[in-house]
Design a protein around this motif. Structure first.
Motif, PDB file in Angstrom:
ATOM      1  N   THR A  54       0.847  -1.196   0.000  1.00  0.00           N
ATOM      2  CA  THR A  54       0.000   0.000   0.000  1.00  0.00           C
ATOM      3  C   THR A  54       0.879   1.241   0.000  1.00  0.00           C
ATOM      4  OG1 THR A  54      -1.938   1.032   1.055  1.00  0.00           O
ATOM      5  CG2 THR A  54      -0.184   0.293   2.512  1.00  0.00           C
ATOM      6  N   ASP A  55       0.389   2.300  -0.595  1.00  0.00           N
ATOM      7  CA  ASP A  55       1.140   3.547  -0.608  1.00  0.00           C
ATOM      8  C   ASP A  55       0.152   4.697  -0.791  1.00  0.00           C
ATOM      9  OD1 ASP A  55       3.418   5.078  -0.459  1.00  0.00           O
ATOM     10  OD2 ASP A  55       4.456   3.987  -2.026  1.00  0.00           O
ATOM     11  N   THR A  56       0.363   5.774  -0.047  1.00  0.00           N
ATOM     12  CA  THR A  56      -0.496   6.941  -0.194  1.00  0.00           C
ATOM     13  C   THR A  56       0.317   8.060  -0.819  1.00  0.00           C
ATOM     14  OG1 THR A  56      -1.649   6.289   1.817  1.00  0.00           O
ATOM     15  CG2 THR A  56      -2.095   8.489   0.987  1.00  0.00           C
ATOM     16  N   PHE A  57      -0.286   8.780  -1.763  1.00  0.00           N
ATOM     17  CA  PHE A  57       0.419   9.820  -2.504  1.00  0.00           C
ATOM     18  C   PHE A  57      -0.177  11.179  -2.194  1.00  0.00           C
ATOM     19  CE2 PHE A  57       1.351   5.835  -4.265  1.00  0.00           C
ATOM     20  CZ  PHE A  57       2.691   5.934  -4.579  1.00  0.00           C
ATOM     21  N   VAL A  58       0.693  12.093  -1.776  1.00  0.00           N
ATOM     22  CA  VAL A  58       0.274  13.433  -1.337  1.00  0.00           C
ATOM     23  C   VAL A  58       1.139  14.479  -2.040  1.00  0.00           C
ATOM     24  CG1 VAL A  58      -0.514  12.592   0.917  1.00  0.00           C
ATOM     25  CG2 VAL A  58       1.860  13.358   0.674  1.00  0.00           C
ATOM     26  N   VAL A  59       1.681  14.101  -3.186  1.00  0.00           N
ATOM     27  CA  VAL A  59       2.672  14.928  -3.878  1.00  0.00           C
ATOM     28  C   VAL A  59       2.112  16.328  -4.177  1.00  0.00           C
ATOM     29  CG1 VAL A  59       2.056  14.057  -6.187  1.00  0.00           C
ATOM     30  CG2 VAL A  59       4.363  14.940  -5.776  1.00  0.00           C
ATOM     31  N   ASP A  60       2.976  17.301  -4.087  1.00  0.00           N
ATOM     32  CA  ASP A  60       2.632  18.698  -4.360  1.00  0.00           C
ATOM     33  C   ASP A  60       3.760  19.318  -5.179  1.00  0.00           C
ATOM     34  OD1 ASP A  60       1.565  21.310  -4.212  1.00  0.00           O
ATOM     35  OD2 ASP A  60       2.783  21.723  -2.431  1.00  0.00           O
ATOM     36  N   PRO A  61       3.526  19.766  -6.394  1.00  0.00           N
ATOM     37  CA  PRO A  61       2.260  19.889  -7.109  1.00  0.00           C
ATOM     38  C   PRO A  61       1.737  18.539  -7.619  1.00  0.00           C
ATOM     39  CG  PRO A  61       4.060  20.518  -8.546  1.00  0.00           C
ATOM     40  CD  PRO A  61       4.670  20.263  -7.198  1.00  0.00           C
ATOM     41  N   ILE A  62       0.439  18.506  -7.943  1.00  0.00           N
ATOM     42  CA  ILE A  62      -0.145  17.246  -8.397  1.00  0.00           C
ATOM     43  C   ILE A  62       0.145  16.971  -9.877  1.00  0.00           C
ATOM     44  CG2 ILE A  62      -1.922  17.142  -6.621  1.00  0.00           C
ATOM     45  CD1 ILE A  62      -3.920  18.327  -8.591  1.00  0.00           C
ATOM     46  N   PHE A  63       0.487  17.991 -10.622  1.00  0.00           N
ATOM     47  CA  PHE A  63       0.954  17.804 -12.011  1.00  0.00           C
ATOM     48  C   PHE A  63       2.394  18.277 -12.083  1.00  0.00           C
ATOM     49  CE2 PHE A  63      -3.643  18.354 -12.385  1.00  0.00           C
ATOM     50  CZ  PHE A  63      -3.989  17.269 -13.197  1.00  0.00           C
ATOM     51  N   PHE A  64       3.232  17.501 -12.733  1.00  0.00           N
ATOM     52  CA  PHE A  64       4.654  17.867 -12.817  1.00  0.00           C
ATOM     53  C   PHE A  64       5.216  17.267 -14.106  1.00  0.00           C
ATOM     54  CE2 PHE A  64       3.822  14.268 -10.006  1.00  0.00           C
ATOM     55  CZ  PHE A  64       4.474  13.242 -10.668  1.00  0.00           C
ATOM     56  N   PRO A  65       6.335  17.782 -14.605  1.00  0.00           N
ATOM     57  CA  PRO A  65       6.918  17.215 -15.822  1.00  0.00           C
ATOM     58  C   PRO A  65       7.221  15.723 -15.617  1.00  0.00           C
ATOM     59  CG  PRO A  65       7.958  19.317 -15.279  1.00  0.00           C
ATOM     60  CD  PRO A  65       7.095  18.952 -14.110  1.00  0.00           C
ATOM     61  N   GLY A  66       6.670  14.903 -16.499  1.00  0.00           N
ATOM     62  CA  GLY A  66       6.917  13.463 -16.411  1.00  0.00           C
ATOM     63  C   GLY A  66       5.783  12.691 -15.762  1.00  0.00           C
ATOM     64  N   GLY A  67       4.740  13.408 -15.313  1.00  0.00           N
ATOM     65  CA  GLY A  67       3.654  12.651 -14.695  1.00  0.00           C
ATOM     66  C   GLY A  67       2.736  13.500 -13.857  1.00  0.00           C
ATOM     67  N   LEU A  91      -5.097  -3.710  -8.345  1.00  0.00           N
ATOM     68  CA  LEU A  91      -4.914  -2.508  -7.525  1.00  0.00           C
ATOM     69  C   LEU A  91      -6.257  -2.025  -6.984  1.00  0.00           C
ATOM     70  CD1 LEU A  91      -2.544  -0.039  -9.458  1.00  0.00           C
ATOM     71  CD2 LEU A  91      -1.921  -1.719  -7.713  1.00  0.00           C
ATOM     72  N   SER A  92      -6.214  -1.438  -5.802  1.00  0.00           N
ATOM     73  CA  SER A  92      -7.332  -0.638  -5.299  1.00  0.00           C
ATOM     74  C   SER A  92      -6.927   0.827  -5.343  1.00  0.00           C
ATOM     75  CB  SER A  92      -7.679  -1.034  -3.861  1.00  0.00           C
ATOM     76  OG  SER A  92      -6.601  -0.734  -2.994  1.00  0.00           O
ATOM     77  N   THR A 126     -11.049  -2.231  -7.283  1.00  0.00           N
ATOM     78  CA  THR A 126     -11.938  -1.759  -6.222  1.00  0.00           C
ATOM     79  C   THR A 126     -11.485  -0.372  -5.811  1.00  0.00           C
ATOM     80  OG1 THR A 126     -13.030  -2.387  -4.140  1.00  0.00           O
ATOM     81  CG2 THR A 126     -10.669  -2.813  -4.287  1.00  0.00           C
ATOM     82  N   GLY A 127     -12.388   0.405  -5.235  1.00  0.00           N
ATOM     83  CA  GLY A 127     -11.997   1.762  -4.891  1.00  0.00           C
ATOM     84  C   GLY A 127     -12.920   2.394  -3.881  1.00  0.00           C
ATOM     85  N   ASP A 128     -12.552   3.586  -3.478  1.00  0.00           N
ATOM     86  CA  ASP A 128     -13.325   4.331  -2.497  1.00  0.00           C
ATOM     87  C   ASP A 128     -13.042   5.812  -2.735  1.00  0.00           C
ATOM     88  OD1 ASP A 128     -14.780   4.686   0.085  1.00  0.00           O
ATOM     89  OD2 ASP A 128     -12.843   5.488   0.712  1.00  0.00           O
ATOM     90  N   THR A 129     -14.071   6.624  -2.626  1.00  0.00           N
ATOM     91  CA  THR A 129     -13.905   8.059  -2.845  1.00  0.00           C
ATOM     92  C   THR A 129     -14.464   8.826  -1.655  1.00  0.00           C
ATOM     93  OG1 THR A 129     -14.185   7.703  -5.217  1.00  0.00           O
ATOM     94  CG2 THR A 129     -14.371   9.965  -4.427  1.00  0.00           C
ATOM     95  N   ASN A 143      -4.558   6.910  -2.367  1.00  0.00           N
ATOM     96  CA  ASN A 143      -3.950   5.673  -1.881  1.00  0.00           C
ATOM     97  C   ASN A 143      -4.141   4.594  -2.937  1.00  0.00           C
ATOM     98  OD1 ASN A 143      -4.472   2.807  -0.603  1.00  0.00           O
ATOM     99  ND2 ASN A 143      -3.141   3.878   0.817  1.00  0.00           N
ATOM    100  N   THR A 144      -3.094   3.844  -3.197  1.00  0.00           N
ATOM    101  CA  THR A 144      -3.237   2.620  -3.989  1.00  0.00           C
ATOM    102  C   THR A 144      -2.722   1.455  -3.165  1.00  0.00           C
ATOM    103  OG1 THR A 144      -1.106   3.070  -5.007  1.00  0.00           O
ATOM    104  CG2 THR A 144      -3.053   3.657  -6.304  1.00  0.00           C
ATOM    105  N   SER A 145      -3.435   0.342  -3.228  1.00  0.00           N
ATOM    106  CA  SER A 145      -2.959  -0.901  -2.642  1.00  0.00           C
ATOM    107  C   SER A 145      -3.020  -1.934  -3.743  1.00  0.00           C
ATOM    108  CB  SER A 145      -3.840  -1.327  -1.455  1.00  0.00           C
ATOM    109  OG  SER A 145      -3.856  -0.309  -0.472  1.00  0.00           O
ATOM    110  N   GLY A 146      -2.167  -2.940  -3.653  1.00  0.00           N
ATOM    111  CA  GLY A 146      -2.168  -3.904  -4.737  1.00  0.00           C
ATOM    112  C   GLY A 146      -1.502  -5.190  -4.347  1.00  0.00           C
ATOM    113  N   PHE A 147      -1.759  -6.210  -5.159  1.00  0.00           N
ATOM    114  CA  PHE A 147      -1.085  -7.477  -4.884  1.00  0.00           C
ATOM    115  C   PHE A 147      -0.852  -8.277  -6.150  1.00  0.00           C
ATOM    116  CE2 PHE A 147      -4.569 -10.439  -5.327  1.00  0.00           C
ATOM    117  CZ  PHE A 147      -5.694  -9.679  -5.051  1.00  0.00           C
TER     118      PHE A 147
END
Lengths: 336, 336
Positions: A54-67, A91-92, A126-129, A143-147
């Motif tokens: 699992t990993d949660t992403f809080v990157v700032d800025p949300i748009f950046f060169p390369g992704g 993935l969730s 699967t997901g949640d909002t 957050n994405t979780s996966g296996f």
């Protein structure tokens, strides 16, 4: 760990992060699978083993060169499953969105996630909002979780490095962290710098096919190559020798690091891996890595040694020796 | 869905949530497992099937009578896996913590998570911790993801309700939502009201043992019993008749609802389930539910009918008939 307040450093991926995890989270959730502290959980099941992360992403800025935060979130968990030796499959997605966020931006992010998932061969199943009132979060967190299942013959762990193993780094250091920083500071450079955000599961599959005896795979994200190597050295109770001259850094990225006083050894990567490989399979592993589109600049950066267990020593470009410690303090909050 | 801004209603669990999911997320992540839109993904594997679910918790306040964000986060994902017929076994935890958050509070939350996981018989096997600068999130948000294997003989889906099936509700409605609301508004009442937050996997296991032919299990969280029943009616393309007099609500909770103009049918629960059961197994399922510590007040609340497919009709206490629609608008943001 005293009852104090959470500091940004507790999320740095470095020393204070480790203290938080080891003094509060590990004792509370006490179990052997968690304690292994790999990039994800390696779970024995009836028929084989599952890698779960699992990993949660809080990157700032949300748009950046390369992704953007969307494909970054897919790549991050795909890579963590891959670093456990798993073949990422499912993935969730858990979204936290701030009230007032532009739906047009959400669509771009979601499309990037879908594209990244398709490219990596995984399905978001699967997901949640959640939506929180304006000001309760900053734009969007994901957050994405996966296996995925781990092939029977693969056995990876940060505790399995052995003296004599060779250390592969799959490409240039610090691209992601420096990109985020330049965006945040609105720095402009002649040469375009962009994040290395990428899914590495094709690379890991090829490397494990060529060199099934690989001991350790890790993606050096928060805390960078330096911190990741230190973690492996401590967990395997071995020493490492790395050579500064063999640590690849893009010239423009190095320029920014020099300007801002950053050590690229501690800056986050999002599309690179470290592999610790027994010497007899090392060339095969490197060759497989170099064949991958994301591994063209892969190289050996050092060796595992029996000396100074738990410590990483870097032979500097000018011939000296420098102790490489874990990152202390937070270089860049909200890097991923 | 026009390119507008995200509204709180997009996170309500009601109509706008559905619109967001169906117009943006589903088309982007396009695959059959996701499209089933169960509480989690049901994933066929070599030997059997896995239930996989994710949920992010942003509840405000983070401590409330009957629980806190930590045990709520464990219960939520345990329950979603259980509602898919899975035996929950492994959880991941993703923390987003605001800079300056008190570590003493974090310890309490983490201890509650560990206790809830142990009580539910699940292990927290992987995790991730992010810290964001002060003001970038409100205190703490927690994502949990989890999975477990589904016994071969079980086949649950919100699309499987059939005319003649009976509808079981496992206990009083609206305890969780009303508790959160009274805390937020600092309302004080003579009779203590507390959240029903609980893990229901023991209950579902007992019910599925007694009545393996159960067609649907769902926990009516955001959007409440009313919205959950509407979702099932639409997905199964059947009608439902429920009886207002059989819908259990605690007297104090009803008092708060009356005072604040809330319909308990749409208020969130965190320790209740709805079961849709073929008539021949309905008594056995109800009996098993009632034997469980969290199911003492379980009862039949209505039946599935062939009339008015996609719609839920409630026979009111005064003898009329009322159409039960999905929740529109957000009754309570950050309820879970």
């Amino acid at each position: 760990m005293k009852d104090q307040s959470i500091l940004l450093d507790h999320g740095s991926g470095g020393k204070l992060s480790n203290e938080l995890i080891n003094s509060i989270l590990m004792p509370a959730f006490d179990n052997a699978i968690l304690e292994a502290q790999e990039d994800g959980a390696i779970i024995p099941i009836n028929q084989g083993r599952l890698a779960f992360s699992t990993d949660t992403f809080v990157v700032d800025p949300i748009f950046f060169p390369g992704g953007n935060i969307g494909d970054l979130a897919v790549h991050g968990t795909v890579n963590d499953v891959a670093m456990c030796g798993g073949v990422p499959q499912y993935l969730s997605v858990g979204l936290i969105i701030e009230e007032g966020f532009e739906i047009s931006q959400l669509k771009i992010i979601v499309a990037s996630m879908a594209k990244a998932a398709a490219a990596a061969g995984v399905r978001i199943v699967t997901g949640d909002t959640k939506v929180v009132p304006k000001g309760a979060c900053d734009k969007i967190f994901i957050n994405t979780s996966g296996f995925g299942f781990i092939p029977d013959e693969i056995n990876l762990s940060a505790s399995l490095a052995k003296p004599g193993d060779r250390i592969i780094l799959s490409g240039n250091m610090a691209d992601h962290g420096v990109t985020i920083l330049t965006q945040r500071e609105s720095l402009e450079f002649d040469a375009p710098i962009q994040s290395d955000s990428a899914a590495l599961n094709t690379m890991t599959a090829a490397m494990l096919k060529a060199a099934p005896g690989i001991h350790v795979l890790r993606d050096p994200t928060r805390g960078g190559v330096g911190t990741t190597l230190c973690e492996i050295a401590k967990k395997s109770n071995i020493g490492m020798k790395i050579r500064e001259k063999d640590l690849p850094v893009d010239q423009s990225v190095m320029g920014v690091c020099d300007l801002l006083g950053l050590d690229p050894l501690y800056v986050a990567n999002e599309g690179k891996l470290l592999a610790i490989v027994p010497p007899e399979q090392a060339e095969a592993a490197l060759e497989a890595c170099k064949q991958d589109v994301h591994g063209k600049k892969a190289r050996f950066i050092g060796e595992v040694v029996a000396d100074h267990p738990g410590q990483v020593v870097m032979q500097t470009a000018i011939g000296g020796a420098r102790m490489v410690d874990m990152l202390t303090g937070e270089q860049l909050p909200r890097i991923c």
